[in-house]
Design a protein around this motif. Structure first.
Motif, PDB file in Angstrom:
ATOM      1  N   ILE A 196       0.840  -1.201   0.000  1.00  9.27           N
ATOM      2  CA  ILE A 196       0.000   0.000   0.000  1.00  9.27           C
ATOM      3  C   ILE A 196       0.878   1.255   0.000  1.00  9.27           C
ATOM      4  O   ILE A 196       0.692   2.172  -0.804  1.00  9.27           O
ATOM      5  N   ILE A 197       1.857   1.271   0.887  1.00  5.90           N
ATOM      6  CA  ILE A 197       2.713   2.451   1.032  1.00  5.90           C
ATOM      7  C   ILE A 197       3.520   2.699  -0.239  1.00  5.90           C
ATOM      8  O   ILE A 197       3.774   3.856  -0.612  1.00  5.90           O
ATOM      9  N   SER A 198       3.884   1.625  -0.933  1.00  4.54           N
ATOM     10  CA  SER A 198       4.675   1.789  -2.159  1.00  4.54           C
ATOM     11  C   SER A 198       3.907   2.545  -3.236  1.00  4.54           C
ATOM     12  O   SER A 198       4.518   3.118  -4.146  1.00  4.54           O
ATOM     13  N   GLY A 199       2.582   2.573  -3.142  1.00  4.44           N
ATOM     14  CA  GLY A 199       1.763   3.296  -4.104  1.00  4.44           C
ATOM     15  C   GLY A 199       1.437   4.720  -3.700  1.00  4.44           C
ATOM     16  O   GLY A 199       0.702   5.415  -4.404  1.00  4.44           O
ATOM     17  N   ILE A 200       1.980   5.156  -2.564  1.00  6.40           N
ATOM     18  CA  ILE A 200       1.722   6.512  -2.069  1.00  6.40           C
ATOM     19  C   ILE A 200       2.981   7.354  -2.280  1.00  6.40           C
ATOM     20  O   ILE A 200       4.018   7.088  -1.658  1.00  6.40           O
ATOM     21  N   PRO A 201       2.942   8.363  -3.154  1.00  8.64           N
ATOM     22  CA  PRO A 201       4.141   9.165  -3.409  1.00  8.64           C
ATOM     23  C   PRO A 201       4.764   9.760  -2.139  1.00  8.64           C
ATOM     24  O   PRO A 201       5.987   9.944  -2.087  1.00  8.64           O
ATOM     25  N   ALA A 202       3.951  10.060  -1.135  1.00 10.97           N
ATOM     26  CA  ALA A 202       4.505  10.613   0.099  1.00 10.97           C
ATOM     27  C   ALA A 202       5.342   9.590   0.858  1.00 10.97           C
ATOM     28  O   ALA A 202       6.093   9.957   1.770  1.00 10.97           O
ATOM     29  N   GLY A 203       5.197   8.319   0.513  1.00 12.11           N
ATOM     30  CA  GLY A 203       6.021   7.286   1.120  1.00 12.11           C
ATOM     31  C   GLY A 203       5.598   6.859   2.505  1.00 12.11           C
ATOM     32  O   GLY A 203       6.386   6.243   3.237  1.00 12.11           O
ATOM     33  N   ARG A 204       4.374   7.186   2.880  1.00  7.92           N
ATOM     34  CA  ARG A 204       3.895   6.815   4.214  1.00  7.92           C
ATOM     35  C   ARG A 204       2.383   6.799   4.242  1.00  7.92           C
ATOM     36  O   ARG A 204       1.722   7.318   3.335  1.00  7.92           O
ATOM     37  N   LEU A 205       1.839   6.226   5.289  1.00  8.57           N
ATOM     38  CA  LEU A 205       0.411   6.326   5.553  1.00  8.57           C
ATOM     39  C   LEU A 205       0.107   7.696   6.150  1.00  8.57           C
ATOM     40  O   LEU A 205       0.976   8.329   6.759  1.00  8.57           O
ATOM     41  N   GLY A 206      -1.120   8.137   5.970  1.00  8.88           N
ATOM     42  CA  GLY A 206      -1.543   9.354   6.643  1.00  8.88           C
ATOM     43  C   GLY A 206      -1.819   9.093   8.112  1.00  8.88           C
ATOM     44  O   GLY A 206      -1.964   7.942   8.544  1.00  8.88           O
ATOM     45  N   GLU A 207      -1.890  10.153   8.886  1.00  6.48           N
ATOM     46  CA  GLU A 207      -2.218  10.049  10.309  1.00  6.48           C
ATOM     47  C   GLU A 207      -3.652  10.554  10.523  1.00  6.48           C
ATOM     48  O   GLU A 207      -4.083  11.510   9.862  1.00  6.48           O
ATOM     49  N   PRO A 208      -4.395   9.933  11.440  1.00  4.46           N
ATOM     50  CA  PRO A 208      -5.758  10.394  11.718  1.00  4.46           C
ATOM     51  C   PRO A 208      -5.826  11.880  12.038  1.00  4.46           C
ATOM     52  O   PRO A 208      -6.787  12.565  11.660  1.00  4.46           O
ATOM     53  N   GLU A 209      -4.811  12.383  12.703  1.00  6.64           N
ATOM     54  CA  GLU A 209      -4.802  13.796  13.077  1.00  6.64           C
ATOM     55  C   GLU A 209      -4.747  14.714  11.863  1.00  6.64           C
ATOM     56  O   GLU A 209      -5.207  15.865  11.925  1.00  6.64           O
ATOM     57  N   GLU A 210      -4.200  14.229  10.751  1.00  5.91           N
ATOM     58  CA  GLU A 210      -4.147  15.044   9.534  1.00  5.91           C
ATOM     59  C   GLU A 210      -5.543  15.218   8.944  1.00  5.91           C
ATOM     60  O   GLU A 210      -5.869  16.282   8.400  1.00  5.91           O
ATOM     61  N   ILE A 211      -6.367  14.207   9.051  1.00  6.48           N
ATOM     62  CA  ILE A 211      -7.764  14.329   8.619  1.00  6.48           C
ATOM     63  C   ILE A 211      -8.524  15.239   9.579  1.00  6.48           C
ATOM     64  O   ILE A 211      -9.340  16.067   9.159  1.00  6.48           O
ATOM     65  N   ALA A 212      -8.224  15.108  10.859  1.00  3.58           N
ATOM     66  CA  ALA A 212      -8.892  15.943  11.861  1.00  3.58           C
ATOM     67  C   ALA A 212      -8.614  17.428  11.626  1.00  3.58           C
ATOM     68  O   ALA A 212      -9.501  18.271  11.805  1.00  3.58           O
ATOM     69  N   ARG A 213      -7.404  17.756  11.210  1.00  3.52           N
ATOM     70  CA  ARG A 213      -7.085  19.158  10.938  1.00  3.52           C
ATOM     71  C   ARG A 213      -7.875  19.684   9.739  1.00  3.52           C
ATOM     72  O   ARG A 213      -8.268  20.863   9.715  1.00  3.52           O
ATOM     73  N   CYS A 214      -8.111  18.833   8.757  1.00  3.40           N
ATOM     74  CA  CYS A 214      -8.964  19.238   7.633  1.00  3.40           C
ATOM     75  C   CYS A 214     -10.376  19.543   8.107  1.00  3.40           C
ATOM     76  O   CYS A 214     -10.992  20.526   7.674  1.00  3.40           O
TER      77      CYS A 214
END
Length: 240
Positions: A196-214
Motif C-alpha cells: 500500500i505504502i509503495s503506491g503513495i508518493p509521500a512514502g507513508r500512511l496518513g495520520e488520523p490527526e491530519e484528517i482531523a485538521r482538515c
C-alpha cells in the motif's frame, strides 16, 4: 458560547482524532458509536467527550439520538458524518446483505444524520456539514463496489446540500482520506501494508490527526465561502 459538534463514529480511529481536535478547538463535542461499549467508555474516560450509541442506518434511532444530544448540549452547529463500515467482496461473490449493510450505514446514514438537523441549521442561519468520504469513492477499488458506491454518493450529497444551504449560511464539504494509519490498516499483514505504502508518493500512511485538521478547517466560522468542495488527503496517491 461554544458551538456544538457531533461526530458519528467518533470514538475510534479517524473519528476519535476528529472528536479530540474539535474539542481542542473549543467545540462542545458529542461522539456516536454503534456497538463497542467498552471502547466508547474508555474514550469518554480519556477525553471527557460524551458518547452516544445509535445505529446511523436507522432514521428513527438517529432522530432520537440527535434530539438527546441537543437536549444535553444545545443545537448542533457542526455535523461530521464519519461513521462507515466495509463488507468487502469481489462483485460476483457480493451478497445482497453485504451491499445493503454498507449502503445503509455509509450512504443512508449520512441522510439520517444530516436531515433531522437541516431545518434547525436553516433557521439559525449557520451550519457545517462535513462528510468523510474516501479515495476509493473517487477512483473505485477492487472488491469494494458497495463501499466505493457509497463514498461516491456521499460526494453527490455534499455538492447538492451546498447549493441548497449556501444562502442560509450552511456549508457542506467532503474529505476523501487516502490510506490512514488506523487500527484497521495497521492490522493488515506487513507485506500488504508495504505494498500500500509503495503506491503513495509521500512514502507513508496518513495520520488520523491530519484528517482531523482538515475537519477543523472546514468547521470554522470563517470557512463559509468553501462550499461543495472535496479535500483529497492522500499523500498525492490520486488526483481528481
Amino acid at each position: 458560547m461554544a458551538r456544538v459538534a457531533l461526530v458519528t463514529g467518533g470514538s475510534r480511529g479517524i473519528g476519535a482524532a476528529i472528536s479530540k481536535k474539535l474539542k481542542a478547538e473549543g467545540y462542545d463535542v458529542a461522539a456516536t458509536y454503534a456497538g463497542n461499549d467498552d471502547a466508547a467508555a474508555a474514550f469518554t474516560a480519556e477525553t471527557g467527550i460524551k458518547t452516544y450509541k445509535w445505529n446511523v442506518g436507522d432514521y428513527d434511532s438517529s432522530s432520537e439520538g440527535l434530539a438527546k444530544v441537543e437536549a444535553d448540549l444545545g443545537p448542533i452547529d457542526v455535523v461530521v458524518a464519519n461513521a462507515g463500515i466495509t463488507r468487502d467482496a469481489p462483485f460476483h461473490r457480493m451478497t445482497k446483505e453485504q451491499w445493503q449493510e454498507v449502503i445503509d450505514t455509509n450512504l443512508t446514514g449520512v441522510f439520517n444524520t444530516v436531515h433531522p438537523l437541516w431545518n434547525g441549521m436553516r433557521e439559525r442561519k449557520f451550519g457545517r456539514v462535513i462528510v468523510i468520504s474516501s479515495i476509493n469513492g473517487q477512483k473505485g477499488q477492487f472488491g469494494q463496489v458497495n463501499y466505493a458506491a457509497t463514498k461516491a454518493g456521499d460526494l453527490g450529497i455534499v455538492k447538492s446540500l451546498a447549493q441548497e444551504g449556501a444562502r442560509f449560511g450552511i456549508t457542506a464539504n467532503a474529505i476523501c482520506p487516502g490510506y490512514i494509519a488506523t487500527e484497521m490498516v495497521m492490522a493488515v499483514p506487513e507485506k500488504v501494508r508495504e505494498s500500500i505504502i509503495s503506491g503513495i508518493p509521500a512514502g507513508r500512511l496518513g495520520e488520523p490527526e491530519e484528517i482531523a485538521r482538515c475537519v477543523a478547517f472546514l468547521a470554522a466560522d470563517d470557512a463559509e465561502f468553501i462550499n461543495g468542495s472535496t479535500i483529497s488527503a492522500n499523500g498525492a496517491q490520486f488526483f481528481v
